[in-house]
Design an enzyme around this catalytic site. Structure first.
Site, PDB file in Angstrom:
ATOM      1  NE  ARG A 150      -2.327   8.410  -1.805  1.00 29.42           N
ATOM      2  CZ  ARG A 150      -2.391   7.292  -2.520  1.00 29.42           C
ATOM      3  NH1 ARG A 150      -2.070   7.296  -3.787  1.00 29.42           N
ATOM      4  NH2 ARG A 150      -2.775   6.171  -1.951  1.00 29.42           N
ATOM      5  CG  HIS A 209      -2.037   0.916   1.147  1.00 28.12           C
ATOM      6  ND1 HIS A 209      -1.880   2.263   1.285  1.00 28.12           N
ATOM      7  CD2 HIS A 209      -3.345   0.709   0.901  1.00 28.12           C
ATOM      8  CE1 HIS A 209      -3.063   2.851   1.133  1.00 28.12           C
ATOM      9  NE2 HIS A 209      -3.964   1.929   0.900  1.00 28.12           N
TER      10      HIS A 209
END
Ligand SMILES: Cc1cc2nc3c(=O)[nH]c(=O)nc-3n(C[C@H](O)[C@H](O)[C@H](O)COP(=O)(O)OP(=O)(O)OC[C@H]3O[C@@H](n4cnc5c(N)ncnc54)[C@H](O)[C@@H]3O)c2cc1C
Ligand code: SF4
Ligand code: SF4
Ligand code: FES
Lengths: 271, 561
Positions: free
Chosen positions: B351, B331
């Site tokens: 994000r 990840h």
């Protein structure tokens, strides 16, 4: 800040701590013996930094398995504190003892046969009676609040015990939901209650008999058991990657905000 | 004792200084350019641990001989046994049972319950406590096509697409077909699913799903699953005996004049007394979970303490082939500070809402929404190649994930509203992520591949079943969230059931004259190691990771080697 490029290469690998030069070090006491460790480490990593290899008292290392219940005090302070070793940061002069295991009372039961069917119709009494039968000690809580003060998950343990006593299974199940079963509460209870095992029992009772069953799921289970999807899946399993890619890119996406269970795709032949 | 240290606060000023201009550009939709296809390829092959040739090598022995895996995996595949078969009298049995389950996470416990329901006696041997596992750590949810507008058909297509069509189709068919059965089973065991007042299950989308079929129990779905199945196993102690702190270290096969070669037990190791025990069983279920704690190329991990690939190592020696084990899920944004949060996943949503990745000089260095593997490569490149990472007080390196931008772009309060769990997780340690960025680095999350099985949970060794993260094929080379909690229960149950059927059909000659337990496969494997020229093999399986610092090791002046 000096920008020394050497300093920026990672030193620590995996979970191994390798403090950079000049890191601030603090004294802690692991079971009474002094060790000097870098600041900002958790109790767990500080213990490893000191040279211990965990066997007991370490599981998820992420605050959810409850393997690492810990008691500590600060030198010169009478207050007894508690926390999870993997979630508590060391501070100077902390005196630490982990409690990797604590015996608890956990009577067996048969969830299927336990409660008369009437419970669903709101016969509030029966599950409560079962609780009384399995865990009579719960009703001897003296309300001292030690468990609540001890719980590293900030659960109001005394409150869920009180709810159990009152027969509010729903309340007790919801209030105890975050329990990681570390056993710290039980280790301090003057009434000798294993709060967390009683809570586990109550949550399962609640999940099975009080929370309504999902009707749509029941229907789908019948369909699966009738073998309805086997042929469809078998055909899919035989398709070429290109055919699957086509199906994949042409998928219709269920919108995020639809009323649950109401949305239907245009093509209903594969439902 | 909270928040960032003064040194890190000093570095933070650079992020703050460049933020207004970056927000201004983001408002105008001016982003750091995404990599071109060629660059992506280059970045991946240079920096992504799955692609770059450095740190990987071909295994010299065993069923997958010649295939390339990460060094850390190969070291263990080419390891020597912890035991010396010559010291062991295999005719002295310590435990006798129908089914031996190795590993008491979700998969193993499910297998034990179903085997018991089919009338068998079960021993569960596990390394740490019952339930200390990756299962307990899963937060997000479990998939299952139970809604009216969904069906296993769509679930199948989603899972295959997610795995880049590299999944083993019969396993995906089993996974998606059984999903409603598994959900219903959990419900009947009293699991507290998130539900509407009328009992309907809450259902959300997950990454890569075309239907809302992610079900949950608060933000601790895996923990609730583990507690419930474990509690049920504890109700059946007459038939299910759990041996904690007793990892398996070697499988036992049987041998007879007429053949043998069936899995017939294992050697267990008592971590505390350092004794070994012999368990004889008619069938064995391998459910030891993943390998995050191998820390491939030094990566931090989200995995639990016992995730050390033991099952892979034992089964490989017994002749089970591996599938897709060269593929690992990283990840891109795992927390590296504070220490309590190391490895903690910071969801893509951060994000998605506009946070940028920023280096030590306060500069952007990549487009924040590249695919996961590309994004990871960008961060690794910035830190290791360019030396523009930020070091934490204990020697970790990361880059800033500038979450305060979310507030600037979407208004005050957005962080708390959209990311409540992350907000609290950092706030607890004195970092307000709506005002201060996080420090992140890629983290090792999931073992995509593993032991090859079929839809019955059978491996290529008769009598040896396997389920869960230790297996390969269900998710292909990329797993979707919510499919592995499902995987462990579907194949755990199938393993338990099929082991029971195998036993009930009569394991012919398993107890007859001349049938013996054997470790010949281990001896043979060690000969193969020698012949292949493997020098100084490590001892495997690893059992526990080791984090002893060098300054301590240097003072271990004792004589023992
Ligand atoms: C942080 C995190 C979040 C996740 N979130 C999700 C999610 O939201 N949804 C989802 O579907 N999946 C999620 N996953 C993945 C999922 O939780 C795991 O893949 C799955 O639970 C693995 O289950 P398992 O039973 O195969 O292995 P585990 O649960 O890891 O159990 C394996 C057991 O075997 C034991 N063992 C190991 N070696 C030996 C040995 N030699 N002898 C005996 N016992 C041994 C271990 O101690 C452990 O108890 C997540 C994983 C992590 C780490
Ligand atoms: S309720 Fe008890 S067992 Fe549960 S987390 Fe709190 S202290 Fe630990
Ligand atoms: S510690 Fe025991 S007696 Fe005291 S409040 Fe908690 S349950 Fe009651
Ligand atoms: S190790 Fe699991 S809670 Fe600390």
């Amino acid at each position: 800040m000096a920008k020394d490029k050497k300093l920026i290469k990672p030193l620590a690998t995996g979970d191994k701590t390798i403090p950079p030069e000049g890191a601030k070090m603090i004294p802690i006491y692991i079971m009474g013996r002094e060790y000097v460790v870098p600041e900002t480490l958790t109790i767990m990593k500080a213990t490893e930094y000191a040279g211990y290899q965990y066997m007991r008292g370490c599981g998820c290392r992420g605050g959810i398995c409850g393997a690492c219940g810990t008691f500590y005090r600060f030198l010169g302070d009478y207050k007894l504190k508690s926390g999870l070793a993997c979630q508590t940061v060391v501070q100077p002069n902390m005196v630490i003892a982990q409690l990797p295991f604590f015996p608890s009372n956990r009577p067996s039961y048969n969830l299927e046969k336990l409660v008369p069917a009437g419970i669903k119709q709101g016969m509030e009494n029966s599950p409560h009676e079962e609780l009384r039968r399995l865990y009579p000690e719960v009703f001897k809580c003296v309300g001292c609040g030690t468990c609540t003060r001890t719980c590293p998950m900030d659960i109001d343990v005394m409150d869920y015990i009180a709810l159990m006593k009152r027969g509010d299974l729903k309340g007790a199940a919801i209030k105890s939901f975050d329990c990681v079963m570390c056993g710290l509460c039980a280790s301090r209870c003057p009434a000798q209650i294993s709060q967390f095992t009683a809570a586990m029992f109550v949550r399962r009772l609640y999940g099975k008999y009080v929370l309504p069953a999902a009707e749509h799921l029941k229907k789908r289970v019948e369909a699966v058991k009738s073998g309805k999807y086997l042929k469809m899946l078998d055909e899919l399993a035989k398709k070429s990657t290109d055919e699957l890619k086509k199906l994949y890119t042409e998928r219709e996406r269920e919108p995020d905000m639809t009323e649950p269970g109401k949305w239907m795709p245009k093509d209903v032949s594969h439902l | 004792m909270s928040g960032y240290t003064p040194e890190l606060k000093e570095l933070l000023k650079k992020v703050e200084a460049s933020r207004p201009a970056r927000v201004e550009r983001a408002r105008k939709n001016q982003h750091f350019p995404a990599l071109t296809m060629e660059q992506r390829k280059e970045w991946l092959s240079k920096y992504h641990p799955d692609y770059k040739s450095e740190g990987r090598r071909a295994v010299k022995v065993g069923p997958n001989k010649g295939e390339t895996f990460p060094d850390e995996v190969v070291n263990l595949l080419e390891s020597r046994s912890r035991i010396n078969p010559k010291n062991i009298d295999l005719s002295k049995i310590d435990y006798e049972t129908d089914v031996l389950v190795i590993g008491a996470g979700g998969a193993g416990t499910a297998a034990a319950l179903i085997a018991q329901e089919n009338g068998l006696k079960v021993i569960v041997a596990t390394k740490l406590r019952h339930g200390d596992s990756n299962t307990v750590m899963a937060e997000g949810g479990i998939q299952g096509a139970d809604q009216e507008g969904d069906s296993p058909y769509y679930h199948f297509i989603d899972a295959m697409g997610g795995g880049h069509f590299s999944n083993q189709p019969d396993l995906v068919a089993a996974l998606t077909n059984d999903a409603p059965l598994v959900l219903h089973w959990l419900e009947s065991l009293g699991l507290m699913f998130d539900k509407y007042p009328d009992g309907r299950m809450l259902a959300r989308h997950g990454g890569g799903t075309c239907r809302r079929r992610m079900h949950s129990a608060g933000d601790m779905t895996g923990a609730e699953i583990m507690r419930v199945v474990r509690d049920e196993a504890r109700n059946r102690t007459e038939d299910i005996k759990v041996l904690e702190f007793s990892p398996a270290v070697e499988l036992l096969l049987d041998t007879s004049a007429s053949g043998g070669g069936r899995c017939a037990g294992a050697i267990l190791y008592n971590l505390e007394t350092k004794e070994y025990y012999i368990v004889r069983a008619k069938a064995v279920v391998m459910a030891t979970g993943g390998f995050g704690r191998l820390h491939i190329q030094g990566f931090p991990t989200t995995n639990h303490y016992g995730a050390t690939a033991d099952g892979i190592v034992m089964a490989y020696r017994a002749g089970v082939k591996l599938k897709d084990l060269d593929s690992t899920q990283y990840h891109p944004t795992g927390a590296v500070y504070p220490e309590q949060n190391v490895g903690l996943l910071i969801t893509e949503k951060v994000r998605g809402l506009g946070s940028q990745l920023i280096n030590i000089d306060g500069e952007e260095f990549c487009f924040p929404l590249e695919p996961r593997d590309v994004e990871s490569s960008c961060i690794i490149r910035e830190c290791l190649d360019k030396g523009k990472g930020i070091m934490t007080p204990v020697g970790r390196v990361g880059v800033w994930l500038d979450s305060p931008m979310i507030e600037a772009l979407h208004g005050e309060g957005t962080v708390r509203k959209e990311l409540p769990a992350k907000y609290i997780q950092f706030k607890r340690y004195g970092i307000d992520i709506s005002k201060e960025p996080m420090l992140v680095y890629p983290t090792l999350h999931y073992q995509n591949g593993g032991l090859m099985i079929n839809a019955n949970g059978e491996t290529t060794v008769p009598g040896l079943y396997s389920a869960g993260e230790v297996t390969g094929g269900v998710h292909g080379r990329n797993r979707l969230m919510g499919n592995s909690l499902l995987d462990i229960l579907v194949f755990g149950r199938r393993s338990g059931l099929n082991a029971a059927e195998y036993i009930k059909a009569g394991v012919k000659g398993s107890r007859g004259q001349g049938v013996k337990l054997t470790l010949e496969h281990v001896e043979k494997f060690e000969k193969e190691l020698k012949a292949a020229g493997v020098k100084e093999p490590v001892i495997g399986p690893m059992i526990l990771p080791e984090y002893t610092p060098d300054h301590v090791k240097a003072r271990r002046w004792g004589q023992s080697a």
